[in-house]
Each structure stands twice: as C-alpha cells, then as structure tokens.
Design an enzyme around this catalytic site. Structure first.
Site, mmCIF file in Angstrom:
data_model
loop_
_atom_site.group_PDB
_atom_site.id
_atom_site.type_symbol
_atom_site.label_atom_id
_atom_site.label_comp_id
_atom_site.label_asym_id
_atom_site.label_seq_id
_atom_site.Cartn_x
_atom_site.Cartn_y
_atom_site.Cartn_z
ATOM 1 N N ASP A 9 0.843 -1.203 0.000
ATOM 2 C CA ASP A 9 0.000 0.000 0.000
ATOM 3 C C ASP A 9 0.879 1.254 0.000
ATOM 4 O O ASP A 9 0.900 2.003 0.971
ATOM 5 C CB ASP A 9 -0.952 -0.009 1.220
ATOM 6 C CG ASP A 9 -0.203 -0.043 2.548
ATOM 7 O OD1 ASP A 9 0.973 -0.489 2.583
ATOM 8 O OD2 ASP A 9 -0.782 0.392 3.566
ATOM 9 N N HIS A 239 9.532 -0.155 8.475
ATOM 10 C CA HIS A 239 8.886 -1.426 8.817
ATOM 11 C C HIS A 239 8.899 -2.444 7.667
ATOM 12 O O HIS A 239 9.225 -3.603 7.839
ATOM 13 C CB HIS A 239 7.408 -1.189 9.165
ATOM 14 C CG HIS A 239 7.153 -0.093 10.145
ATOM 15 N ND1 HIS A 239 7.208 -0.296 11.495
ATOM 16 C CD2 HIS A 239 6.830 1.225 9.974
ATOM 17 C CE1 HIS A 239 6.916 0.831 12.123
ATOM 18 N NE2 HIS A 239 6.685 1.774 11.227
HETATM 19 C C1 BDR Z 1 2.753 -0.371 8.630
HETATM 20 O O1 BDR Z 1 1.674 0.536 8.407
HETATM 21 C C2 BDR Z 1 1.959 1.369 7.316
HETATM 22 O O2 BDR Z 1 1.789 2.708 7.684
HETATM 23 C C3 BDR Z 1 3.388 1.108 6.912
HETATM 24 O O3 BDR Z 1 3.529 1.208 5.508
HETATM 25 C C4 BDR Z 1 3.648 -0.281 7.411
HETATM 26 O O4 BDR Z 1 3.266 -1.240 6.468
HETATM 27 C C5 BDR Z 1 3.424 -0.035 9.930
HETATM 28 O O5 BDR Z 1 2.524 -0.148 11.009
HETATM 29 CA CA CA Z 2 2.890 -0.667 4.084
#
Ligand code: BDR
Ligand code: CA
Length: 312
Positions: A9, A239
C-alpha cells in the site's frame, strides 16, 4: 533467486522496501499487488506503477481490495505518509498501465504457475491474501511461504494500545490469513518499531543511489516529521523492508513460535495475540495455527544490508 510477490500500500516505507527488493540480486519480484491502507487503493496502484517507472522495472502491477473484509471504508494514513503517499512528493501520473487482473487473482495465477516457489511478502493490510484464499483454497499448498509486516505480538500497537496499522486496517482478513495452513512469519512492531533510522541513514541511501535512495530520502522528510513528534531524536521506521531482509539474511533475526489469533472486537480490533506453545489451556489458542514471530534483529547489520543493496 527467491521469487516473491509484494503485496503493498505505498507508502513511504513501502517504497523503501520495494526498491530494496528491486535492488536485491537474489530476489525476483514477480509483481506488485496493491491494496488500500496508507492510501486509497487507486492511489496505491498508481503509486506502485510510479515506483516501477522510477526504478525502470517492467513488472505487473495490480489493483486489489479497497475496503476491509468487514465494516466501513478505512481512514488511511495521509498524516504519516503525506497527501499522495510519498511525503511532500507529488508524483506525476504514471505512463504505464495496470495489469487488468485483481491483486487476489494475480496471486492465485502466479501460485499456480510456480507451485511451491513463491513467497508472498505482504506489507499492507491483508485483504488481498484473504480474498486469494477464498478464490483458491489450495493456495497454502501452492506457495512456499508468507512473510508479513504487521502486528504487535509482545509490544504495544501504533494505532491503538494493542493494534498495529496493517492488522487494525483489516482485522478480519488478518484472522483468515493467520489461520490458513501455510508457513507464516510475522515481522511486527516487536522488531520494526525498535529499529529507528536516522537522517544520516537516508542520506547514505541517496549517496549510494541517487535515483532510488534520493526518492526515499526526499519522501522520508515528512515521515520523520511524523515520527519525531513525540521524541527527542529525529528518526523514522522502515517497517516494510524487514520481511525482505529476512528472506535474504535470516541470520540477522531472532524468531519465536506461537499460536496466533487476531482480535476483531471493538477494543481489541487488530490485536495479534500470540501464545507460545503450551502456555494456555484455551482451545481458542492451543488449537489455533502457529506462526513464527520476529522478536529481535541485528540493527547494525540490517542497516548495512540496506545501504550495500542500494549501492548495487
Ligand atoms: C505499517 O503501516 C503502514 O503505515 C506502513 O507502511 C507499514 O506497512 C506499519 O505499522
Ligand atoms: Ca505498508
């Protein structure tokens, strides 16, 4: 090479992870499948095309689910990732086109084409994977494994005190994906939120790779503004790159195993409750699927891996 599908995403850390995968000589990205999450799904799909164009990668990009399995439309995370998903950057409209298939259909098609070979790396909410499981119940037998960024097993969440964003965004889909009979490894806030990256790090990425690292550095400025609100130092968190790093260098990580369930109520929505084997008499957990959960990572080596890979 590891064949992967990246379910994403985009998203600033998604962009960083996608470029990391593209740069990895031992990884073959079969396609980017998009899902709503940080941004609405139409934007996620356009952003994925944009990232492929920037990287000069001609691979299929699909549009997937735009809403949670249950409940109303999501609220998105523009306050974390910016109006268009890449901080202050306003990407030009992509010139390339989407693959006409849905993300779920693409996942199923690829799994049938390369049985036992593909690792699905999911770095957004899990609706596409849940739908793919409904389209092809044999999917777990057809893929090599599933690695996700999401959840918070033994640490607090980042949307609520107990829930991480990807799982919170589609808790019912996550419950389906966690319950399926495949090898699933979870890279949650347990590792990603304890591995901060500094401005010097993103500058290094730019120095090593002007095009890709430069894009990450520029978009990360907004991201760092967000993450630095409640702390003294200026940092951000990548992340989504963790599951890809683990595929290539599992020795950098410590994992534990446990039975998992996902909360789908009001207060516990998106909570990933992991019970290490034999720790609960409750059949709700001890009959639940077991997954692997990353609990530790070698920060220094991980950082070096990112830098070295961007330099390739
Ligand atoms: C996750 O949430 C999204 O905002 C980031 O892309 C990552 O996949 C982190 O909590
Ligand atoms: Ca993500």
């Amino acid at each position: 090479a590891h064949k992967i599908i990246l379910d994403t995403d985009p998203g600033i850390d998604d962009a960083m992870a996608i470029f990391f995968a593209f740069q990895s000589p031992d990884i073959e990205v079969l396609g980017l499948t998009t899902v709503y999450g940080n941004v609405p799904v139409t934007m996620a799909a356009q952003n994925a095309l944009t990232l492929c164009e920037i990287a000069g990668k001609d691979i299929p990009v699909t549009k997937g689910v735009g809403m949670p399995w249950v409940g109303p439309e999501s609220t998105y995370a523009h306050f974390v990732h910016g109006e268009h998903g890449f901080g202050h950057i306003k990407p030009e409209a992509p010139k390339t086109e989407l693959d006409p298939r849905s993300s779920a259909q693409f996942i199923v098609d690829m799994a049938r084409k390369y049985p036992g070979e593909i690792t699905i790396v999911a770095i957004g909410p899990l609706g596409n994977l849940a739908l793919a499981l409904r389209l092809e119940p044999e999917l777990p037998k057809l893929v090599k494994g599933v690695s996700i960024m999401g959840g918070a097993a033994f640490v607090p969440g980042n949307v609520t005190p107990v829930a991480e964003a990807n799982i919170w965004n589609d808790a019912h889909a996550a419950e389906i994906v966690f319950a399926a009979d495949w090898e699933l490894t979870m890279f949650g806030l347990d590792v990603t939120n304890f591995t901060p990256f500094s401005p010097a790090f993103v500058e290094k990425l730019e120095e090593k790779n002007n095009t890709l690292g430069g894009f990450v550095k520029e978009s990360a400025q907004f991201y760092m503004d967000f993450y630095s609100q409640n702390r003294e130092d200026r940092v951000c968190f990548f992340h989504d790159a963790f599951p890809i790093a683990h595929l290539r260098h599992p020795e950098l990580f410590e994992l534990t195993e446990g039975h998992v369930r996902v909360g789908t109520g009001t207060l516990d929505r998106g909570q990933t409750v992991v019970a290490p084997k034999g720790t609960t008499p409750s059949p709700l957990w001890n009959e639940a699927n077991t997954i692997k959960v990353a609990t530790k990572v070698d920060h220094k080596k991980l950082e070096q891996l990112f830098i070295d890979t961007y330099a390739l």
